[in-house]
Write a protein that holds these residues in place. Structure first.
Motif, short mmCIF file in Angstrom:
data_model
loop_
_atom_site.label_atom_id
_atom_site.label_comp_id
_atom_site.label_asym_id
_atom_site.label_seq_id
_atom_site.Cartn_x
_atom_site.Cartn_y
_atom_site.Cartn_z
N SER A 35 0.66 -5.86 -12.22
CA SER A 35 -0.52 -5.43 -12.78
C SER A 35 -1.50 -4.91 -11.80
CB SER A 35 -1.38 -6.39 -13.71
OG SER A 35 -2.63 -5.79 -14.00
N VAL A 36 -1.40 -5.66 -10.52
CA VAL A 36 -2.56 -5.31 -9.44
C VAL A 36 -1.68 -3.95 -8.57
CG1 VAL A 36 -2.81 -5.85 -7.05
CG2 VAL A 36 -2.96 -7.78 -8.91
N LEU A 37 -0.58 -3.84 -8.47
CA LEU A 37 -0.03 -2.70 -7.96
C LEU A 37 -0.12 -1.60 -8.88
CD1 LEU A 37 1.78 -1.41 -5.84
CD2 LEU A 37 3.72 -1.74 -7.04
N ASN A 38 0.01 -1.56 -10.44
CA ASN A 38 -0.36 -0.39 -10.93
C ASN A 38 -1.76 0.10 -11.23
OD1 ASN A 38 2.26 -0.24 -12.00
ND2 ASN A 38 1.89 -1.77 -13.86
N ASN A 39 -2.72 -0.94 -10.86
CA ASN A 39 -4.25 -0.67 -10.95
C ASN A 39 -4.54 0.28 -9.33
OD1 ASN A 39 -4.87 -1.83 -13.18
ND2 ASN A 39 -5.46 -3.85 -12.50
N VAL A 40 -3.69 -0.26 -8.51
CA VAL A 40 -3.95 0.52 -7.11
C VAL A 40 -3.34 1.50 -7.24
CG1 VAL A 40 -3.39 0.36 -4.65
CG2 VAL A 40 -4.17 -1.48 -5.83
N LYS A 41 -2.13 1.80 -7.72
CA LYS A 41 -1.59 3.09 -7.95
C LYS A 41 -2.44 4.18 -8.91
CE LYS A 41 2.75 3.16 -9.29
NZ LYS A 41 4.13 2.57 -9.84
N ASP A 42 -3.28 3.55 -9.81
CA ASP A 42 -3.99 4.34 -10.77
C ASP A 42 -5.22 4.93 -9.95
OD1 ASP A 42 -2.24 4.02 -12.96
OD2 ASP A 42 -3.49 2.30 -13.73
N ALA A 43 -5.65 4.27 -9.30
CA ALA A 43 -7.03 4.52 -8.19
C ALA A 43 -6.34 5.55 -7.48
CB ALA A 43 -7.21 3.39 -7.54
N PHE A 44 -5.21 5.65 -6.52
CA PHE A 44 -4.76 6.54 -5.71
C PHE A 44 -4.27 7.83 -6.47
CE2 PHE A 44 -4.63 3.41 -2.45
CZ PHE A 44 -4.66 4.21 -1.17
N LYS A 45 -3.73 7.77 -7.68
CA LYS A 45 -3.59 8.94 -8.50
C LYS A 45 -4.72 9.93 -8.85
CE LYS A 45 0.79 6.90 -10.57
NZ LYS A 45 1.43 6.48 -11.65
N LYS A 46 -5.81 9.15 -8.79
CA LYS A 46 -6.95 10.12 -8.84
C LYS A 46 -7.28 11.30 -7.88
CE LYS A 46 -9.44 6.65 -11.63
NZ LYS A 46 -10.42 5.59 -11.64
N GLU A 47 -6.64 10.86 -6.77
CA GLU A 47 -6.73 11.67 -5.51
C GLU A 47 -5.48 12.83 -5.44
OE1 GLU A 47 -8.04 10.07 -1.91
OE2 GLU A 47 -9.50 8.78 -2.99
N GLY A 48 -4.48 12.45 -6.23
CA GLY A 48 -3.30 13.21 -6.27
C GLY A 48 -2.01 12.24 -6.27
N PRO A 49 -0.94 12.86 -6.27
CA PRO A 49 0.50 12.01 -6.74
C PRO A 49 0.63 11.12 -5.58
CG PRO A 49 0.83 14.37 -6.06
CD PRO A 49 -0.59 14.11 -6.26
N ILE A 50 1.17 9.93 -5.71
CA ILE A 50 1.88 9.23 -4.95
C ILE A 50 3.26 9.34 -4.74
CG2 ILE A 50 -0.01 7.53 -5.37
CD1 ILE A 50 1.84 5.73 -6.78
N ASP A 51 3.55 9.04 -3.45
CA ASP A 51 5.19 9.20 -3.41
C ASP A 51 5.90 7.91 -3.42
OD1 ASP A 51 7.36 10.88 -2.18
OD2 ASP A 51 7.25 9.64 -0.48
N GLY A 52 5.30 6.73 -3.24
CA GLY A 52 6.03 5.59 -3.32
C GLY A 52 4.98 4.32 -3.26
N SER A 53 5.32 3.09 -3.46
CA SER A 53 4.68 1.95 -3.55
C SER A 53 5.37 0.50 -3.37
CB SER A 53 3.74 1.99 -4.74
OG SER A 53 4.43 1.80 -5.91
N GLY A 74 0.36 -5.34 -0.14
CA GLY A 74 1.03 -4.11 -0.78
C GLY A 74 1.05 -2.86 -0.12
N GLY A 75 1.74 -1.90 -0.46
CA GLY A 75 1.17 -0.28 0.16
C GLY A 75 1.66 0.73 -0.98
N ILE A 76 1.09 1.81 -0.36
CA ILE A 76 1.31 3.01 -1.03
C ILE A 76 1.60 4.06 0.06
CG2 ILE A 76 -0.21 4.75 -2.45
CD1 ILE A 76 0.17 2.18 -4.00
N SER A 77 2.20 5.13 -0.53
CA SER A 77 2.53 6.24 0.66
C SER A 77 2.31 7.43 -0.45
CB SER A 77 3.91 6.24 0.88
OG SER A 77 4.84 6.28 0.08
N ARG A 78 1.87 8.61 0.22
CA ARG A 78 1.51 9.84 -0.53
C ARG A 78 1.61 10.91 0.33
NH1 ARG A 78 -4.94 9.78 -1.67
NH2 ARG A 78 -5.59 9.81 0.45
N ILE A 79 2.03 12.06 -0.43
CA ILE A 79 2.14 13.35 0.80
C ILE A 79 0.74 14.16 0.54
CG2 ILE A 79 3.30 15.34 1.11
CD1 ILE A 79 5.92 13.88 0.17
N LYS A 80 0.06 14.39 1.37
CA LYS A 80 -1.18 15.05 1.59
C LYS A 80 -1.00 16.12 2.61
CE LYS A 80 -6.24 14.38 1.33
NZ LYS A 80 -7.26 13.53 1.24
#
Length: 104
Positions: A35-53, A74-80
């Motif tokens: 649930s924590v990871l999904n919330n963090v991913k949702d926050a990052f998705k507001k700025e664009g797609p994420i690549d991995g988590s 945890g961690g998030i990666s995205r392509i910007k």
């Protein structure tokens, strides 16, 4: 009512109380790591797609100079702009609130 029957009833009540108390204390009071990871991913998705988590399912102690708590790492990666950006975070296990975020 005989004294023996009364004592059996009292002892049964005490035993049931102990069992219920132990069950309440064993309940995990932390937010689920998924649930924590999904919330963090949702926050990052507001700025664009994420690549991995990723997230570590086991909590670890975290402390800054003011507070101490158990956190999930945890961690998030995205392509910007064509480049991979990686972020690492620590989230409070009890509330799911991100308490630390850094670009890796």
């Amino acid at each position: 009512m005989k004294l023996k029957e009364f004592l059996v009833g009292v002892l049964t009540g005490v035993a049931a109380g102990i069992v219920v108390n132990e069950a309440i204390h064993r309940i995990d009071k932390n937010v689920a790591a998924d649930s924590v990871l999904n919330n963090v991913k949702d926050a990052f998705k507001k700025e664009g797609p994420i690549d991995g988590s990723w997230i570590v399912m086991k909590t670890e102690p975290f402390s800054n100079d003011v507070i101490t708590m158990d956190v999930y790492r945890g961690g998030i990666s995205r392509i910007k702009n064509g480049e991979v950006e990686q972020f690492e975070f620590a989230a409070d296990a009890a509330t799911g609130t991100v308490v630390e975020l850094s670009k890796a």
